[in-house]
Design an enzyme around this catalytic site. Sequence first.
Site, mmCIF file in Angstrom:
data_model
loop_
_atom_site.group_PDB
_atom_site.id
_atom_site.type_symbol
_atom_site.label_atom_id
_atom_site.label_comp_id
_atom_site.label_asym_id
_atom_site.label_seq_id
_atom_site.Cartn_x
_atom_site.Cartn_y
_atom_site.Cartn_z
ATOM 1 N N ASP A 160 1.165 -1.425 0.049
ATOM 2 C CA ASP A 160 -0.106 0.353 0.093
ATOM 3 C C ASP A 160 1.314 1.228 0.194
ATOM 4 O O ASP A 160 0.799 2.552 -0.729
ATOM 5 C CB ASP A 160 -0.990 0.057 1.146
ATOM 6 C CG ASP A 160 -1.586 -1.158 1.675
ATOM 7 O OD1 ASP A 160 -2.684 -1.548 0.571
ATOM 8 O OD2 ASP A 160 -1.244 -2.480 1.903
ATOM 9 N N HIS A 188 -4.199 -3.032 6.075
ATOM 10 C CA HIS A 188 -4.304 -3.493 5.019
ATOM 11 C C HIS A 188 -5.585 -3.905 4.237
ATOM 12 O O HIS A 188 -6.323 -4.846 4.051
ATOM 13 C CB HIS A 188 -2.973 -4.831 4.576
ATOM 14 C CG HIS A 188 -3.146 -4.736 3.495
ATOM 15 N ND1 HIS A 188 -2.783 -3.732 2.224
ATOM 16 C CD2 HIS A 188 -3.552 -6.275 2.220
ATOM 17 C CE1 HIS A 188 -3.325 -5.306 0.949
ATOM 18 N NE2 HIS A 188 -3.144 -6.084 1.222
HETATM 19 P P1 NAD Z 1 -2.310 -18.445 -4.082
HETATM 20 O O1 NAD Z 1 -3.687 -19.232 -4.533
HETATM 21 O O2 NAD Z 1 -1.542 -18.276 -5.885
HETATM 22 O O3 NAD Z 1 -1.650 -19.040 -3.417
HETATM 23 C C1 NAD Z 1 -1.676 -19.421 -2.375
HETATM 24 C C2 NAD Z 1 -0.267 -20.755 -2.186
HETATM 25 O O4 NAD Z 1 -1.097 -20.547 -0.541
HETATM 26 C C3 NAD Z 1 -1.139 -21.861 -2.647
HETATM 27 O O5 NAD Z 1 -0.226 -22.474 -3.762
HETATM 28 C C4 NAD Z 1 -1.760 -22.871 -2.230
HETATM 29 O O6 NAD Z 1 -1.808 -24.487 -2.035
HETATM 30 C C5 NAD Z 1 -0.658 -22.256 -0.386
HETATM 31 N N1 NAD Z 1 -1.315 -22.977 1.125
HETATM 32 C C6 NAD Z 1 -3.011 -22.820 0.747
HETATM 33 N N2 NAD Z 1 -2.572 -23.075 2.305
HETATM 34 C C7 NAD Z 1 -1.472 -23.036 2.503
HETATM 35 C C8 NAD Z 1 -1.025 -23.905 3.576
HETATM 36 N N3 NAD Z 1 -1.661 -24.551 5.194
HETATM 37 N N4 NAD Z 1 0.020 -24.247 4.051
HETATM 38 C C9 NAD Z 1 1.053 -23.956 3.040
HETATM 39 N N5 NAD Z 1 0.681 -23.460 1.855
HETATM 40 C C10 NAD Z 1 -0.196 -23.334 1.510
HETATM 41 O O7 NAD Z 1 -2.480 -17.172 -3.781
HETATM 42 P P2 NAD Z 1 -1.004 -15.772 -3.897
HETATM 43 O O8 NAD Z 1 -2.332 -14.466 -5.389
HETATM 44 O O9 NAD Z 1 -0.199 -16.554 -4.030
HETATM 45 O O10 NAD Z 1 -1.632 -15.276 -2.202
HETATM 46 C C11 NAD Z 1 -1.389 -16.058 -1.977
HETATM 47 C C12 NAD Z 1 -2.007 -14.758 -0.204
HETATM 48 O O11 NAD Z 1 -1.332 -13.209 -0.510
HETATM 49 C C13 NAD Z 1 -3.428 -14.333 -0.635
HETATM 50 O O12 NAD Z 1 -4.239 -14.410 0.837
HETATM 51 C C14 NAD Z 1 -3.318 -12.962 -0.461
HETATM 52 O O13 NAD Z 1 -4.490 -12.551 -0.904
HETATM 53 C C15 NAD Z 1 -2.342 -12.660 -0.356
HETATM 54 N N6 NAD Z 1 -1.509 -11.396 -0.455
HETATM 55 C C16 NAD Z 1 -1.636 -10.323 0.578
HETATM 56 C C17 NAD Z 1 -1.351 -8.692 -0.118
HETATM 57 C C18 NAD Z 1 -1.089 -7.802 0.620
HETATM 58 O O14 NAD Z 1 -0.545 -6.699 0.753
HETATM 59 N N7 NAD Z 1 -0.848 -8.134 2.609
HETATM 60 C C19 NAD Z 1 -1.073 -8.969 -1.423
HETATM 61 C C20 NAD Z 1 -0.741 -9.839 -2.526
HETATM 62 C C21 NAD Z 1 -1.676 -11.000 -1.776
HETATM 63 C C1 LMR Z 2 -3.294 -6.870 -2.723
HETATM 64 O O1 LMR Z 2 -3.961 -5.839 -1.765
HETATM 65 O O2 LMR Z 2 -3.396 -6.487 -3.957
HETATM 66 C C2 LMR Z 2 -3.450 -8.132 -2.251
HETATM 67 O O3 LMR Z 2 -4.277 -7.624 -0.466
HETATM 68 C C3 LMR Z 2 -4.648 -8.540 -2.365
HETATM 69 C C4 LMR Z 2 -6.316 -8.196 -2.690
HETATM 70 O O4 LMR Z 2 -6.730 -9.176 -2.354
HETATM 71 O O5 LMR Z 2 -6.588 -7.221 -2.774
#
Ligand code: NAD
Ligand code: LMR
Length: 313
Positions: A160, A188
Amino acid sequence: MAKEPVRVLVTGAAGQIGYALVPMIARGVMLGADQPVILHMLDIPPAAEALNGVKMELVDAAFPLLKGVVATTDAVEACTGVNVAVMVGGFPRKEGMERKDVMSKNVSIYKSQASALEQHAAPNCKVLVVANPANTNALILKEFAPSIPAKNITCLTRLDHNRALGQISEKLNVQVSDVKNVIIWGNHSSTQYPDVNHATVMTPSGEKPVRELVKDDAWLNGEFITTVQQRGAAIIKARKLSSALSAASAACDHIRDWVLGTPEGTWVSMGVYSDGSYNAPAGVIYSFPVTCKNGEWTIVQGKNTGKYDPITC
Ligand code: NAD
Ligand code: LMR
Protein backbone atom coordinates in the site's frame (compact mmCIF):
# COMPACT_ATOMS: atom_id res chain seq x y z
CA MET A 1 35.08 -13.89 4.08
CA ALA A 2 31.76 -15.14 2.63
CA LYS A 3 28.73 -14.65 4.87
CA GLU A 4 26.88 -17.61 6.37
CA PRO A 5 23.64 -18.33 4.46
CA VAL A 6 20.38 -16.98 5.88
CA ARG A 7 17.47 -19.43 5.83
CA VAL A 8 14.32 -17.86 4.39
CA LEU A 9 10.93 -19.59 4.61
CA VAL A 10 8.26 -18.84 2.02
CA THR A 11 4.92 -20.52 2.69
CA GLY A 12 2.49 -20.92 -0.19
CA ALA A 13 5.57 -21.03 -2.39
CA ALA A 14 3.82 -22.84 -5.25
CA GLY A 15 1.34 -19.97 -5.59
CA GLN A 16 1.60 -16.89 -7.71
CA ILE A 17 3.28 -14.59 -5.16
CA GLY A 18 5.65 -17.42 -4.28
CA TYR A 19 6.60 -17.82 -7.93
CA ALA A 20 7.49 -14.12 -8.17
CA LEU A 21 9.12 -13.96 -4.74
CA VAL A 22 11.54 -16.87 -4.60
CA PRO A 23 13.71 -15.71 -7.54
CA MET A 24 13.88 -12.22 -6.02
CA ILE A 25 15.14 -13.71 -2.74
CA ALA A 26 17.60 -15.95 -4.58
CA ARG A 27 18.96 -12.93 -6.47
CA GLY A 28 19.65 -10.95 -3.30
CA VAL A 29 16.80 -8.45 -3.67
CA MET A 30 15.57 -9.15 -0.14
CA LEU A 31 18.76 -9.52 1.90
CA GLY A 32 21.49 -7.98 -0.22
CA ALA A 33 23.71 -8.88 -3.14
CA ASP A 34 26.38 -10.37 -0.85
CA GLN A 35 24.05 -12.46 1.34
CA PRO A 36 23.82 -16.18 0.51
CA VAL A 37 20.42 -17.74 1.21
CA ILE A 38 18.86 -21.15 1.69
CA LEU A 39 15.22 -21.17 0.61
CA HIS A 40 12.66 -23.19 2.55
CA MET A 41 9.45 -23.54 0.54
CA LEU A 42 6.23 -24.88 2.08
CA ASP A 43 2.97 -25.71 0.39
CA ILE A 44 0.14 -28.20 0.87
CA PRO A 45 0.11 -31.76 -0.56
CA PRO A 46 -2.15 -30.94 -3.58
CA ALA A 47 0.50 -28.40 -4.65
CA ALA A 48 3.50 -30.69 -4.01
CA GLU A 49 4.18 -31.38 -7.68
CA ALA A 50 3.98 -27.70 -8.61
CA LEU A 51 6.27 -26.90 -5.67
CA ASN A 52 8.78 -29.39 -6.96
CA GLY A 53 8.57 -27.67 -10.35
CA VAL A 54 9.48 -24.35 -8.70
CA LYS A 55 12.44 -26.07 -7.03
CA MET A 56 13.56 -27.45 -10.43
CA GLU A 57 13.42 -23.92 -11.89
CA LEU A 58 15.44 -22.52 -9.00
CA VAL A 59 18.12 -25.12 -9.71
CA ASP A 60 17.97 -24.32 -13.43
CA ALA A 61 18.37 -20.60 -12.78
CA ALA A 62 21.81 -21.27 -11.18
CA PHE A 63 21.53 -18.34 -8.75
CA PRO A 64 25.01 -17.80 -7.28
CA LEU A 65 23.62 -16.73 -3.87
CA LEU A 66 21.31 -19.73 -3.55
CA LYS A 67 23.03 -22.31 -1.35
CA GLY A 68 20.16 -24.75 -0.94
CA VAL A 69 16.44 -25.36 -1.39
CA VAL A 70 14.09 -27.23 0.92
CA ALA A 71 10.73 -27.89 -0.79
CA THR A 72 8.27 -29.64 1.48
CA THR A 73 4.68 -30.06 2.57
CA ASP A 74 5.77 -30.64 6.17
CA ALA A 75 5.49 -27.48 8.28
CA VAL A 76 8.07 -28.66 10.83
CA GLU A 77 10.69 -29.39 8.16
CA ALA A 78 9.90 -26.06 6.48
CA CYS A 79 10.24 -24.02 9.69
CA THR A 80 13.36 -25.67 11.06
CA GLY A 81 16.18 -23.18 11.56
CA VAL A 82 14.65 -20.35 9.52
CA ASN A 83 15.85 -16.80 10.20
CA VAL A 84 13.19 -15.06 8.13
CA ALA A 85 9.64 -16.34 7.53
CA VAL A 86 7.47 -14.89 4.79
CA MET A 87 3.98 -16.26 5.31
CA VAL A 88 2.17 -16.18 1.97
CA GLY A 89 0.28 -19.49 2.23
CA GLY A 90 -3.49 -19.19 2.12
CA PHE A 91 -6.27 -18.33 -0.23
CA PRO A 92 -6.63 -15.06 -2.15
CA ARG A 93 -9.96 -13.26 -2.47
CA LYS A 94 -11.80 -13.21 -5.76
CA GLU A 95 -13.57 -10.35 -7.52
CA GLY A 96 -16.37 -8.85 -5.41
CA MET A 97 -14.96 -10.09 -2.08
CA GLU A 98 -13.37 -8.05 0.72
CA ARG A 99 -10.13 -9.37 2.23
CA LYS A 100 -11.93 -10.24 5.46
CA ASP A 101 -14.05 -12.72 3.46
CA VAL A 102 -11.08 -15.14 3.32
CA MET A 103 -10.66 -14.96 7.08
CA SER A 104 -12.39 -18.24 7.90
CA LYS A 105 -10.15 -20.16 5.47
CA ASN A 106 -6.87 -18.45 6.26
CA VAL A 107 -6.90 -17.76 9.99
CA SER A 108 -6.81 -21.48 10.87
CA ILE A 109 -3.62 -21.87 8.81
CA TYR A 110 -1.93 -19.27 10.99
CA LYS A 111 -3.01 -20.96 14.19
CA SER A 112 -1.45 -24.23 13.14
CA GLN A 113 1.73 -22.79 11.59
CA ALA A 114 2.39 -20.57 14.63
CA SER A 115 3.47 -23.52 16.77
CA ALA A 116 5.72 -24.98 14.06
CA LEU A 117 7.46 -21.61 13.79
CA GLU A 118 7.65 -21.10 17.53
CA GLN A 119 9.18 -24.50 18.13
CA HIS A 120 11.49 -24.86 15.16
CA ALA A 121 12.52 -21.48 13.73
CA ALA A 122 15.87 -19.94 14.67
CA PRO A 123 15.82 -17.69 17.72
CA ASN A 124 14.93 -14.13 16.76
CA CYS A 125 13.31 -15.22 13.48
CA LYS A 126 11.67 -12.26 11.76
CA VAL A 127 8.14 -13.01 10.54
CA LEU A 128 6.25 -11.21 7.78
CA VAL A 129 2.62 -12.18 7.17
CA VAL A 130 1.43 -11.49 3.63
CA ALA A 131 -1.68 -13.70 3.36
CA ASN A 132 -4.98 -11.92 3.87
CA PRO A 133 -6.41 -10.65 6.07
CA ALA A 134 -2.78 -9.85 6.84
CA ASN A 135 -3.15 -7.92 10.12
CA THR A 136 -5.51 -10.52 11.57
CA ASN A 137 -3.39 -13.48 10.47
CA ALA A 138 -0.33 -11.84 12.05
CA LEU A 139 -2.22 -11.29 15.29
CA ILE A 140 -3.39 -14.92 15.33
CA LEU A 141 0.18 -16.06 14.70
CA LYS A 142 1.37 -13.90 17.58
CA GLU A 143 -1.31 -15.24 19.95
CA PHE A 144 -0.51 -18.86 19.09
CA ALA A 145 3.27 -18.42 19.21
CA PRO A 146 3.64 -16.61 22.53
CA SER A 147 7.37 -17.27 22.83
CA ILE A 148 8.15 -15.38 19.60
CA PRO A 149 8.72 -11.76 20.64
CA ALA A 150 5.80 -9.59 19.50
CA LYS A 151 8.25 -7.21 17.80
CA ASN A 152 9.29 -10.05 15.47
CA ILE A 153 5.80 -10.52 14.01
CA THR A 154 4.75 -8.06 11.32
CA CYS A 155 2.40 -7.84 8.38
CA LEU A 156 2.71 -6.37 4.91
CA THR A 157 1.41 -2.86 4.27
CA ARG A 158 4.46 -1.92 2.22
CA LEU A 159 2.51 -2.72 -0.93
CA ASP A 160 0.00 0.00 0.00
CA HIS A 161 2.90 2.33 0.85
CA ASN A 162 4.50 1.68 -2.53
CA ARG A 163 1.16 2.14 -4.27
CA ALA A 164 0.84 5.56 -2.62
CA LEU A 165 4.36 6.52 -3.78
CA GLY A 166 3.45 5.34 -7.28
CA GLN A 167 0.27 7.43 -7.40
CA ILE A 168 2.10 10.61 -6.32
CA SER A 169 4.88 9.97 -8.81
CA GLU A 170 2.36 9.58 -11.64
CA LYS A 171 0.36 12.65 -10.62
CA LEU A 172 3.44 14.90 -10.47
CA ASN A 173 5.33 13.18 -13.28
CA VAL A 174 8.37 12.74 -11.04
CA GLN A 175 10.58 9.72 -10.37
CA VAL A 176 9.08 7.45 -7.74
CA SER A 177 12.49 7.31 -6.06
CA ASP A 178 12.20 11.06 -5.40
CA VAL A 179 8.96 10.63 -3.40
CA LYS A 180 9.14 9.55 0.24
CA ASN A 181 7.51 9.45 3.65
CA VAL A 182 3.93 8.60 2.81
CA ILE A 183 2.26 6.68 5.65
CA ILE A 184 -0.23 3.84 5.61
CA TRP A 185 -2.21 3.81 8.85
CA GLY A 186 -4.21 0.83 10.04
CA ASN A 187 -5.11 -2.36 8.24
CA HIS A 188 -4.18 -3.78 4.86
CA SER A 189 -7.82 -3.38 3.87
CA SER A 190 -10.11 -0.80 2.34
CA THR A 191 -10.31 0.89 5.77
CA GLN A 192 -6.63 1.91 5.68
CA TYR A 193 -5.70 5.60 5.60
CA PRO A 194 -2.99 6.47 3.05
CA ASP A 195 -1.50 9.73 4.35
CA VAL A 196 0.57 12.23 2.35
CA ASN A 197 0.61 14.96 4.97
CA HIS A 198 4.33 14.49 5.73
CA ALA A 199 5.35 13.16 2.33
CA THR A 200 7.94 15.02 0.26
CA VAL A 201 9.39 15.07 -3.22
CA MET A 202 13.04 15.81 -3.99
CA THR A 203 13.12 18.58 -6.61
CA PRO A 204 16.05 20.47 -8.18
CA SER A 205 15.44 23.18 -5.56
CA GLY A 206 15.33 20.78 -2.59
CA GLU A 207 12.74 18.70 -0.79
CA LYS A 208 9.15 19.99 -1.11
CA PRO A 209 5.92 18.82 0.60
CA VAL A 210 3.66 16.74 -1.62
CA ARG A 211 0.66 18.92 -0.72
CA GLU A 212 2.52 22.03 -1.92
CA LEU A 213 3.43 20.42 -5.26
CA VAL A 214 0.15 18.66 -6.00
CA LYS A 215 -1.90 21.80 -5.23
CA ASP A 216 -5.06 19.71 -5.51
CA ASP A 217 -6.44 18.92 -2.07
CA ALA A 218 -9.61 17.50 -3.57
CA TRP A 219 -7.59 14.82 -5.37
CA LEU A 220 -5.33 14.15 -2.37
CA ASN A 221 -8.28 13.87 0.01
CA GLY A 222 -10.47 11.91 -2.40
CA GLU A 223 -9.38 9.98 -5.47
CA PHE A 224 -5.81 9.41 -4.27
CA ILE A 225 -7.04 7.78 -1.05
CA THR A 226 -9.69 5.59 -2.67
CA THR A 227 -7.31 4.53 -5.47
CA VAL A 228 -4.77 3.25 -2.93
CA GLN A 229 -7.47 1.69 -0.75
CA GLN A 230 -9.06 -0.08 -3.72
CA ARG A 231 -5.95 -0.92 -5.75
CA GLY A 232 -5.98 -4.59 -4.80
CA ALA A 233 -9.56 -4.93 -6.06
CA ALA A 234 -8.70 -3.05 -9.27
CA ILE A 235 -5.88 -5.49 -9.96
CA ILE A 236 -8.12 -8.50 -9.32
CA LYS A 237 -10.67 -7.01 -11.75
CA ALA A 238 -8.00 -6.49 -14.40
CA ARG A 239 -5.95 -9.69 -13.99
CA LYS A 240 -8.64 -12.00 -12.62
CA LEU A 241 -5.90 -12.78 -10.12
CA SER A 242 -4.65 -10.76 -7.18
CA SER A 243 -1.44 -8.76 -7.26
CA ALA A 244 1.68 -10.89 -7.26
CA LEU A 245 4.79 -9.18 -8.63
CA SER A 246 4.13 -5.99 -6.67
CA ALA A 247 3.31 -7.99 -3.54
CA ALA A 248 6.52 -10.01 -3.87
CA SER A 249 8.56 -6.86 -4.44
CA ALA A 250 6.96 -5.15 -1.44
CA ALA A 251 7.72 -8.20 0.74
CA CYS A 252 11.39 -7.88 -0.28
CA ASP A 253 11.33 -4.14 0.52
CA HIS A 254 9.77 -4.82 3.94
CA ILE A 255 12.34 -7.42 5.00
CA ARG A 256 15.30 -5.57 3.43
CA ASP A 257 14.55 -2.36 5.31
CA TRP A 258 13.83 -4.23 8.56
CA VAL A 259 17.11 -6.19 8.39
CA LEU A 260 19.42 -3.67 6.72
CA GLY A 261 17.83 -0.41 7.95
CA THR A 262 15.85 2.48 6.49
CA PRO A 263 17.78 5.33 4.84
CA GLU A 264 18.44 8.43 6.98
CA GLY A 265 15.39 10.74 7.01
CA THR A 266 13.06 8.12 5.54
CA TRP A 267 10.38 6.02 7.11
CA VAL A 268 8.33 3.17 5.70
CA SER A 269 4.98 1.60 6.63
CA MET A 270 4.90 -1.74 8.42
CA GLY A 271 2.11 -3.57 10.18
CA VAL A 272 3.56 -4.00 13.68
CA TYR A 273 2.46 -4.78 17.20
CA SER A 274 0.75 -1.63 18.50
CA ASP A 275 1.93 -0.08 21.76
CA GLY A 276 -1.01 2.35 21.64
CA SER A 277 0.91 5.05 19.77
CA TYR A 278 -1.38 7.58 18.05
CA ASN A 279 -4.30 6.20 20.10
CA ALA A 280 -4.36 3.08 17.94
CA PRO A 281 -5.60 0.16 20.06
CA ALA A 282 -2.69 -1.44 21.92
CA GLY A 283 -2.03 -5.10 21.22
CA VAL A 284 -3.27 -5.27 17.63
CA ILE A 285 -1.11 -5.43 14.51
CA TYR A 286 -1.45 -1.98 13.01
CA SER A 287 0.38 -0.15 10.22
CA PHE A 288 2.49 2.79 11.40
CA PRO A 289 5.37 4.81 10.02
CA VAL A 290 8.56 3.10 11.21
CA THR A 291 12.29 3.50 10.90
CA CYS A 292 14.56 0.47 11.17
CA LYS A 293 18.07 0.16 12.53
CA ASN A 294 20.15 -2.86 13.62
CA GLY A 295 17.28 -5.19 12.74
CA GLU A 296 14.70 -3.43 14.94
CA TRP A 297 11.77 -1.23 13.93
CA THR A 298 10.69 1.87 15.88
CA ILE A 299 7.40 3.70 15.43
CA VAL A 300 8.00 7.28 14.27
CA GLN A 301 6.23 9.61 16.70
CA GLY A 302 4.71 13.06 16.21
CA LYS A 303 3.26 12.51 12.73
CA ASN A 304 -0.35 13.23 13.65
CA THR A 305 -2.10 14.42 10.58
CA GLY A 306 -4.00 17.35 12.06
CA LYS A 307 -7.32 17.99 10.44
CA TYR A 308 -6.95 14.90 8.24
CA ASP A 309 -6.08 12.65 11.16
CA PRO A 310 -8.00 9.36 10.80
CA ILE A 311 -7.36 8.35 14.40
CA THR A 312 -7.77 11.43 16.52
CA CYS A 313 -10.43 13.25 14.52
P1 NAD B 1 -2.21 -18.37 -4.60
O1 NAD B 1 -3.50 -19.06 -4.44
O2 NAD B 1 -1.62 -18.21 -5.96
O3 NAD B 1 -1.10 -19.11 -3.71
C1 NAD B 1 -1.30 -19.43 -2.39
C2 NAD B 1 -0.56 -20.73 -2.09
O4 NAD B 1 -0.74 -21.02 -0.71
C3 NAD B 1 -1.09 -21.92 -2.90
O5 NAD B 1 0.00 -22.57 -3.55
C4 NAD B 1 -1.71 -22.80 -1.83
O6 NAD B 1 -1.61 -24.19 -2.14
C5 NAD B 1 -0.87 -22.43 -0.63
N1 NAD B 1 -1.45 -22.82 0.64
C6 NAD B 1 -2.76 -22.92 1.01
N2 NAD B 1 -2.85 -23.35 2.28
C7 NAD B 1 -1.58 -23.49 2.73
C8 NAD B 1 -1.03 -23.93 3.94
N3 NAD B 1 -1.81 -24.32 4.96
N4 NAD B 1 0.30 -23.96 4.07
C9 NAD B 1 1.10 -23.61 3.05
N5 NAD B 1 0.65 -23.20 1.85
C10 NAD B 1 -0.69 -23.15 1.70
O7 NAD B 1 -2.34 -16.97 -3.86
P2 NAD B 1 -1.39 -15.70 -3.98
O8 NAD B 1 -1.89 -14.84 -5.07
O9 NAD B 1 0.03 -16.14 -3.98
O10 NAD B 1 -1.76 -14.95 -2.62
C11 NAD B 1 -1.42 -15.50 -1.38
C12 NAD B 1 -2.04 -14.68 -0.25
O11 NAD B 1 -1.44 -13.39 -0.21
C13 NAD B 1 -3.54 -14.45 -0.40
O12 NAD B 1 -4.16 -14.54 0.87
C14 NAD B 1 -3.60 -13.02 -0.93
O13 NAD B 1 -4.85 -12.42 -0.67
C15 NAD B 1 -2.49 -12.39 -0.14
N6 NAD B 1 -1.94 -11.12 -0.64
C16 NAD B 1 -1.58 -10.19 0.28
C17 NAD B 1 -1.01 -8.98 -0.12
C18 NAD B 1 -0.60 -7.95 0.88
O14 NAD B 1 -0.21 -6.84 0.47
N7 NAD B 1 -0.63 -8.19 2.18
C19 NAD B 1 -0.82 -8.73 -1.48
C20 NAD B 1 -1.21 -9.72 -2.40
C21 NAD B 1 -1.77 -10.90 -1.96
C1 LMR C 1 -3.63 -6.60 -2.67
O1 LMR C 1 -3.71 -5.58 -1.98
O2 LMR C 1 -3.34 -6.57 -3.87
C2 LMR C 1 -3.84 -7.93 -2.00
O3 LMR C 1 -4.21 -7.78 -0.65
C3 LMR C 1 -4.79 -8.80 -2.74
C4 LMR C 1 -6.21 -8.34 -2.54
O4 LMR C 1 -7.03 -9.20 -2.21
O5 LMR C 1 -6.50 -7.16 -2.74
